[in-house]
Motif scaffolding. Structure first.
Motif, short mmCIF file in Angstrom:
data_model
loop_
_atom_site.label_atom_id
_atom_site.label_comp_id
_atom_site.label_asym_id
_atom_site.label_seq_id
_atom_site.Cartn_x
_atom_site.Cartn_y
_atom_site.Cartn_z
N PRO A 163 7.57 4.18 -9.87
CA PRO A 163 6.44 5.03 -10.25
C PRO A 163 5.93 5.85 -9.07
CG PRO A 163 6.13 2.76 -10.99
CD PRO A 163 7.29 2.75 -10.07
N ALA A 164 5.16 6.88 -9.39
CA ALA A 164 4.50 7.67 -8.35
C ALA A 164 3.57 6.77 -7.54
CB ALA A 164 3.71 8.81 -8.98
N GLY A 165 3.48 7.04 -6.24
CA GLY A 165 2.57 6.29 -5.40
C GLY A 165 3.13 5.01 -4.82
N THR A 166 4.42 4.76 -5.03
CA THR A 166 5.01 3.51 -4.52
C THR A 166 5.74 3.70 -3.20
OG1 THR A 166 6.91 3.91 -5.99
CG2 THR A 166 5.19 2.41 -6.78
N GLY A 167 5.64 4.86 -2.58
CA GLY A 167 6.16 5.04 -1.22
C GLY A 167 7.56 5.59 -1.11
N LYS A 168 8.10 6.18 -2.17
CA LYS A 168 9.46 6.73 -2.11
C LYS A 168 9.53 7.94 -1.18
CE LYS A 168 9.66 7.48 -6.49
NZ LYS A 168 8.23 7.14 -6.68
N THR A 169 8.58 8.86 -1.33
CA THR A 169 8.59 10.05 -0.49
C THR A 169 8.37 9.68 0.97
OG1 THR A 169 7.79 11.44 -2.30
CG2 THR A 169 7.49 12.28 -0.06
N THR A 170 7.51 8.71 1.22
CA THR A 170 7.30 8.25 2.60
C THR A 170 8.60 7.69 3.17
OG1 THR A 170 4.98 7.74 2.16
CG2 THR A 170 6.01 6.65 4.04
N ALA A 171 9.36 6.97 2.37
CA ALA A 171 10.65 6.45 2.82
C ALA A 171 11.60 7.60 3.16
CB ALA A 171 11.26 5.54 1.76
N LEU A 172 11.56 8.67 2.38
CA LEU A 172 12.40 9.83 2.68
C LEU A 172 11.94 10.50 3.97
CD1 LEU A 172 12.95 11.54 -0.81
CD2 LEU A 172 14.43 9.93 0.41
N GLU A 199 14.59 -0.28 -6.06
CA GLU A 199 13.52 -0.26 -7.05
C GLU A 199 12.17 -0.42 -6.34
OE1 GLU A 199 13.83 0.19 -10.27
OE2 GLU A 199 15.97 -0.19 -10.70
N PHE A 200 11.35 0.61 -6.42
CA PHE A 200 10.02 0.60 -5.80
C PHE A 200 8.99 0.22 -6.86
CE2 PHE A 200 12.46 2.83 -2.78
CZ PHE A 200 11.75 2.96 -1.61
N SER A 201 8.14 -0.74 -6.56
CA SER A 201 7.15 -1.17 -7.56
C SER A 201 5.75 -1.36 -6.99
CB SER A 201 7.60 -2.48 -8.22
OG SER A 201 7.80 -3.49 -7.23
N GLU A 202 5.63 -1.56 -5.67
CA GLU A 202 4.33 -1.82 -5.06
C GLU A 202 3.60 -0.50 -4.83
OE1 GLU A 202 2.43 -3.36 -0.82
OE2 GLU A 202 4.55 -3.73 -1.26
N SER A 203 2.50 -0.30 -5.55
CA SER A 203 1.76 0.96 -5.43
C SER A 203 0.86 0.96 -4.20
CB SER A 203 0.90 1.20 -6.68
OG SER A 203 0.15 2.41 -6.52
N PHE A 204 0.92 2.07 -3.45
CA PHE A 204 0.03 2.27 -2.32
C PHE A 204 -1.25 3.00 -2.74
CE2 PHE A 204 4.14 1.64 -0.41
CZ PHE A 204 3.88 0.95 0.76
N VAL A 205 -1.33 3.36 -4.01
CA VAL A 205 -2.45 4.18 -4.50
C VAL A 205 -3.25 3.45 -5.56
CG1 VAL A 205 -3.09 6.33 -5.64
CG2 VAL A 205 -1.21 6.32 -3.98
N ALA A 206 -2.61 3.14 -6.68
CA ALA A 206 -3.33 2.66 -7.86
C ALA A 206 -3.37 1.14 -7.93
CB ALA A 206 -2.68 3.21 -9.12
N PRO A 207 -4.53 0.55 -8.27
CA PRO A 207 -4.60 -0.90 -8.52
C PRO A 207 -3.87 -1.23 -9.83
CG PRO A 207 -6.70 0.14 -9.03
CD PRO A 207 -5.85 1.19 -8.41
N PRO A 208 -3.47 -2.48 -10.02
CA PRO A 208 -2.69 -2.85 -11.20
C PRO A 208 -3.35 -2.48 -12.53
CG PRO A 208 -2.67 -4.63 -9.60
CD PRO A 208 -3.65 -3.63 -9.10
N GLU A 209 -4.71 -2.56 -12.58
CA GLU A 209 -5.38 -2.28 -13.86
C GLU A 209 -5.21 -0.84 -14.32
OE1 GLU A 209 -7.62 -5.54 -11.70
OE2 GLU A 209 -6.80 -3.56 -11.22
N ALA A 251 -1.15 6.61 -12.02
CA ALA A 251 -0.45 6.24 -10.78
C ALA A 251 -1.02 6.96 -9.57
CB ALA A 251 1.04 6.55 -10.90
N ARG A 252 -1.81 7.99 -9.81
CA ARG A 252 -2.41 8.77 -8.72
C ARG A 252 -3.92 8.56 -8.63
NH1 ARG A 252 2.00 11.24 -10.72
NH2 ARG A 252 3.33 12.45 -9.29
N CYS A 253 -4.42 7.47 -9.19
CA CYS A 253 -5.86 7.20 -9.21
C CYS A 253 -6.16 5.86 -8.54
CB CYS A 253 -6.36 7.18 -10.66
SG CYS A 253 -8.15 7.06 -10.81
N ARG A 254 -6.98 5.89 -7.48
CA ARG A 254 -7.22 4.71 -6.68
C ARG A 254 -8.31 3.79 -7.23
NH1 ARG A 254 -6.29 8.50 -2.36
NH2 ARG A 254 -8.52 8.91 -2.20
N GLU A 255 -9.28 4.35 -7.97
CA GLU A 255 -10.39 3.50 -8.41
C GLU A 255 -10.58 3.49 -9.92
OE1 GLU A 255 -15.26 3.11 -7.90
OE2 GLU A 255 -14.08 4.24 -6.44
N GLY A 256 -10.81 4.64 -10.53
CA GLY A 256 -11.06 4.63 -11.97
C GLY A 256 -11.22 6.01 -12.54
#
Length: 698
Positions: free
Chosen positions: A25-34, A295-305, A655-660
């Motif tokens: 998903p978006a926000g899981t650090g793929k672009t940062t890895a690139l 497979e990237f799954s850990e979001s650096f942006v959005a909480p699980p909810e 995926a691009r929302c940190r709080e709500g």
């Protein structure tokens, strides 16, 4: 970000050799890895010249260059970070003698002229205008500019889907199952598209569609290009492959074997540019071509909810059974109102409290809306000003004629050249006077126009002919400035090219203190766009059949007045605050890729979240390369596409929302029709659960 700040999967993907596929998903650090992969290559001594980085949007280039600059890895001037369309344009120009004859150009020895999207509209307008006069597109409820845009869409989508123009025409016709009259419109569209393409092949003009077609079908298949690519590029990095079209994906698939390493990142549930032929399913299917899959799954942006909100919408639209309990925790507020103006008025205090009481930075708030018409934009920007909040508007395309200064500067261009036959309306001249002379209000400007403007000529009469009582009401200084403007226009007419004229008009006259005591930053931005656009049109003019400066000037003014749409426009009006609240349409926000702490989903109950643009002359989905060419387009398929798009949109937003999220909606739309769109219905259980929680707290 340093290597030590990466998680294990990012470090492994950044260091991988061979071919690697980064998915998640978006926000899981793929672009940062690139980014880190690029830095690792440069740090190991790989010349920047040998690395090709392909991005989905031109605006995404900056992030790669910023990462390299921040790392201080040394010279990188020859680093290529580019989008597919620009790469195709550059390569076709470089290899022109190799492909021009086989591509069907009548004069392959003539160097090509690349047409911007603005110029392609002008050329298509010149094709369509005589057809309209002869009755083509009769009873089609579209403005001429919409016809032009949709015809170009068909050409572009065909090429980007690796289809020939004739294949695209056949698909449009064979898949249509609606009213018979529309077949005549499709026939007219085919005639116009063929005429446009013939004109390009005759005069060596390269619009986007022909550039991509030549690149995809001729150049990328040529052994000499493969040899060049193999000797030039040793490493290929591709971000957001899901936003690439089949032609772009064909390029990656065909040439990744020529490089020593290839790394590709794909956003799960991405592919927002479906209207521009993006193929997310094709991108996901390419994973089998790669040596390593991460497979990237850990979001650096959005909480699980936040994912639970997306699950709730997807369950409703796609009939899935994903977990959604607890999604209401991420709905921060629900703002309502019977009418749009009440909704906006009620939203202002909520945002004020969010920023000034809760300490959320304005730049961390994004207001997202399906359609941002002029009235809604006016209400929103006024509400933000009243709430004391800075803002900035994200735009992908806009019509320059909506900017008053564009109309004003072109009005003076027309009056300086009365022989062109362009006759501005009295209202336009009054508006131009008001914007050009800071001390002249609209009422007095109208007095001047009523007394001095002759639209039949067109010309401004000398100020000395002004009746004394009118001159007194207008003011001596203002009359003098009107006269100075008139004399300047009379003296400069026919002396300069239109881009030189516009540059001189602003810098020699309208930017002077007597006209504008304070720097006119907004006017300068408008001037810059006008000058660059006029210069590009003049450069392409011979191939477009524009033989004189008058032809160029009239065509330029007419194109803007007819509603020409410009891609990636400048910031019209006052300069935006880079730290302000983001105000954006859905796709502009998603493609910009900017996360926010709080998102406002405006008009949540509007049908616009689910709708797709009405394009009777160009169906993006039947032109998809992966779709069967002879299967009729049914209402069931259209509903399925809309549901999938909305599910992907919500997944991308969350995926691009940190709080709500703040949901803001009105009972009635701008036409007074009650709203109850699919997104609002999908969120119904979440909204009710949040309402129960709020009642329990109170």
């Amino acid at each position: 970000m340093h290597v030590q700040d990466l998680n294990p999967i990012q470090r492994e993907a950044a260091a991988a050799g061979g071919t690697s596929f980064l998915y998640g998903p978006a926000g899981t650090g793929k672009t940062t890895a690139l980014h880190q992969r690029l830095l690792r290559l440069l740090g190991e001594g790989e010349p920047a010249y040998t690395i090709l980085t392909l991005v989905a949007e031109p605006e995404h280039r900056a992030a790669f260059f910023d990462a390299v600059h921040a790392a201080g890895t040394g010279p990188y001037a020859e680093l290529t970070v580019i989008d597919y369309a620009r790469l195709a344009q550059r390569m076709v120009a470089l290899f022109w003698p190799l492909v021009a004859r086989d591509a069907g150009f009548e004069r392959p020895y003539q160097p090509p002229t690349s047409l911007s999207y603005d110029q392609a509209q002008v050329l298509m307008w010149r094709v369509v205008t005589p057809m309209l006069a002869q009755g083509a597109f009769a009873n089609l409820r579209l403005r001429p500019q919409q016809i032009v845009s949709q015809l170009l869409d068909t050409l572009n989508r065909a090429a980007l889907n690796a289809l020939s123009l004739e294949e695209a025409i056949t698909r449009q016709s064979h898949t249509w199952v609606g009213e018979p009259e529309r077949r005549f419109h499709l026939d007219d569209a085919a005639t116009a598209a063929r005429a446009f393409r013939h004109r390009c092949l005759t005069d060596s003009l390269l619009d986007l569609s022909l550039t991509v077609e030549v690149f995809d079908t001729q150049l990328v298949q040529h052994p000499e290009f493969h040899r060049y690519f193999r000797e030039r590029y040793r490493h290929l990095i591709v971000d957001n492959l899901e936003e690439q079209t089949p032609a772009g994906q064909n390029f990656v698939a065909g040439l990744m074997g020529e490089t020593q390493t290839t790394a590709v990142a794909v956003d799960a549930a991405g592919g927002y540019k479906r209207f521009l032929a993006a193929d997310p399913h094709g991108a996901e299917a390419m994973r089998l071509r790669f040596d390593r899959i991460y497979e990237f799954s850990e979001s650096f942006v959005a909480p699980p909810e936040m994912g639970l909100v997306a699950n709730q919408v997807e369950n409703y639209l796609m009939h899935t059974t994903l977990p959604s309990e607890g999604a209401e925790a991420r709905i921060l507020a629900v703002v309502g109102g019977r009418y749009r103006r009440e909704m906006v008025a009620n939203l202002g205090p909520v945002l004020h409290e969010l920023v000034y009481d809760r300490g959320v930075a304005p730049r961390d708030v994004a207001i997202i809306v399906p359609y941002l018409d002029g009235a809604l934009r006016y209400m929103l920007t006024n509400a933000l000003r009243e709430a004391g909040l800075p803002f900035r508007v994200l735009r992908r395309r806009t019509s320059p004629r909506e900017e008053p200064r564009v109309r004003a500067w072109l009005t003076w261009l027309a009056l300086a050249h009365p022989g062109w036959g362009v006759r501005p309306a009295p209202y336009d001249v009054a508006e131009a006077l008001t914007l050009s002379i800071h001390s002249l209000d609209p009422a007095r400007a109208q007095l001047v126009v009523d007394a001095l403007y002759r639209p039949d000529a067109p010309e401004l009469l000398p100020a000395e002919t002004l009746a004394p009582r009118i001159a007194e009401r207008v003011g001596a200084e203002e009359v003098a400035r009107v006269e100075a403007l008139r004399l300047w226009l009379a003296a400069r007419g026919h002396r300069d090219t239109i881009d030189t004229f516009l540059h001189s008009l602003f810098n020699e006259l309208l930017a002077e203190p007597q006209f504008q005591p304070e720097p006119d930053v907004a006017g300068a931005a408008v001037l810059d766009w006008l000058v660059r656009s006029a210069a590009r049109l003049r450069k392409a003019a011979p191939g477009m059949g524009l033989r004189s400066e008058a032809d160029i000037g009239v065509t330029f003014i007419d194109a803007v007045n007819q509603g020409l749409v410009t891609a990636n426009p400048p910031d019209w009006g006052e300069p935006p605050d880079p730290n302000g609240v983001v105000l954006s349409t859905i796709y502009a926000y998603l493609l910009a890729g900017e996360p926010a702490q709080v998102q406002v989903w405006l008009e949540t109950s509007a049908q616009g979240w689910w709708d797709i643009p009405r394009q009777p002359l160009s169906n993006a989905f039947v032109l998809a390369q992966s779709r069967s060419p002879d299967v009729p387009w049914t209402i069931d398929e259209e509903f399925a596409v809309r549901n999938e798009l909305l599910a992907r949109i919500v997944r991308g937003l969350t995926a691009r929302c940190r709080e709500g999220i703040i949901l803001a909606t009105s009972d009635l739309d701008r036409r007074g029709v009650r709203q109850d769109g699919p997104l609002w219905r999908a969120l119904g259980p979440v909204i009710r659960a949040r309402s129960r929680e709020t009642e329990a707290e109170n």
